[in-house]
Design an enzyme around this catalytic site. Sequence first.
Site, mmCIF file in Angstrom:
data_model
loop_
_atom_site.group_PDB
_atom_site.id
_atom_site.type_symbol
_atom_site.label_atom_id
_atom_site.label_comp_id
_atom_site.label_asym_id
_atom_site.label_seq_id
_atom_site.Cartn_x
_atom_site.Cartn_y
_atom_site.Cartn_z
ATOM 1 N N ASP A 1 -3.017 3.771 -0.513
ATOM 2 C CA ASP A 1 -3.992 2.919 -1.192
ATOM 3 C C ASP A 1 -3.919 3.195 -2.696
ATOM 4 O OD1 ASP A 1 -6.098 1.212 -1.755
ATOM 5 O OD2 ASP A 1 -7.639 2.656 -1.224
ATOM 6 N N PHE A 2 -2.707 3.070 -3.231
ATOM 7 C CA PHE A 2 -2.516 3.320 -4.655
ATOM 8 C C PHE A 2 -3.058 2.139 -5.446
ATOM 9 C CE2 PHE A 2 1.349 6.430 -4.618
ATOM 10 C CZ PHE A 2 0.657 7.272 -3.758
ATOM 11 N N GLU A 3 -3.920 2.436 -6.406
ATOM 12 C CA GLU A 3 -4.509 1.405 -7.250
ATOM 13 C C GLU A 3 -4.271 1.778 -8.712
ATOM 14 O OE1 GLU A 3 -8.581 0.645 -6.079
ATOM 15 O OE2 GLU A 3 -8.108 0.890 -3.959
ATOM 16 N N GLY A 4 -4.886 1.018 -9.601
ATOM 17 C CA GLY A 4 -4.847 1.370 -11.017
ATOM 18 C C GLY A 4 -3.440 1.497 -11.561
ATOM 19 N N HIS A 5 -3.108 2.671 -12.120
ATOM 20 C CA HIS A 5 -1.834 2.852 -12.805
ATOM 21 C C HIS A 5 -0.859 3.729 -12.027
ATOM 22 C CE1 HIS A 5 -2.785 0.753 -16.576
ATOM 23 N NE2 HIS A 5 -4.023 1.077 -16.269
#
Length: 438
Positions: free
Chosen positions: A223-227
């Site tokens: 669940d990698f988000e953002g940067h």
Amino acid sequence: GPGGTPAQPPAVPTGLRAGTVTSSSVALSWSPVTGATGYSVYRGGTKALDVSGTSATVTGLSPSTAYSFQVAATNAAGTSALSSAVSATTSASGGGGNGGGLPAHALVGYLHSSFANGSGYTRMADVPASWDVINLAFGEPTSVTSGDIRFSLCPVAECPNVESAAEFKAAIKAKQAAGKKVLISIGGANGQVQLATTAARDTFVSSVSRIIDEYGLNGLDIDFEGHSLSLNTGDTDFRNPTTPVIVNLISAIKTLKAKYGPDFVLTMAPETFFVQLGYQFYGSGPWGGQDPRAGAYLPVIHALRNDLTLLHVQDYNSGPIMGLDNQYHSMGGADFHIAMTDMLLTGFPVAGDTTKVFPALRPDQVAIGLPASTQAGNGHTSPAEVNKALNCLTKKTDCGSYQTHGTWPALRGLMTWSINWDRFNQWEFSRNFDAYFG
């Protein structure tokens, strides 16, 4: 006979399509032909079976193999020519292929195990049986670039009703005994993970393994988000990524999959920005100014598609996204879920380049991600609109203005953020799922 019209063989069948695929079978269906009394199904030009109706399941196939099928109509006067061919690839045996032992339609939810928010803490033992996949939120890194992932239960000061570690592990075992899958979800809004070095990659593998082993988990949710993921300048082909954070993530997940074997469940929960936006923009692109994160999950999904149990893109907290109809679609209603999911099940050229087409995923690999309540995220979708989206994608009814490129009764199901917010909202989301899929 004499004085009557000579009997003629039937016309060629049309509408042949493949449905549910397993590691050893392919389900086929086609449109009825007037005057036909039966049908013959051909595999690779050789007759496989005869049936009386307009559907058949061809069995005895090998895993991860592409097959071509045709059908002919028959009656007393003879047999039609063969239909146009449809091809289908059987799934891999084991986790990636059979959905990791999931039911035909699965409900996926995140459980806030490591932190508290306005939804309140929910103990593992109190998660209802409706949930087929429970993602522990979250495993987070010690620093953005360390690759060292840690997971611990919510502190008692924050979550007075938190269970003990022993109770938590026992509850996980009970869920698994009931056929449920429990995964560690890595990332979330606060968990930036950048595996910029091979050392970070190796630390990621060892630290995630420790969590999986300690809690006896079934696998991993990314669940990698953002940067966490972005494409370096010059990395323009999703099929051959060169950016270290992407190459190292793919390598790490392949290592984990190999370590735990075919039953390892692998899921991903990217935002639309990292997936469907790739139809328009990929990385920073030659036009300048575009965000290097655009479409950055595509190389990860593509490299792991044979290992991937489920992709559930977050159809929320999203700006408007262009669909395959070249119109912008906005979150909150059936239309957004129909357009976004159709892209995954149809495939699309990346950044408009028809020589670089992201291939369709299998419908059993795809679930739709939604917020469980208005408090859980922007883009909450009412149960009536959720059902319209499901009707369109699985039955081609209630489609609204968007024309889908297929009908996918094997669509795996729904994901929601989160089990806690669904409980806060009187279980509206999961009750609707159970009612829909019965």
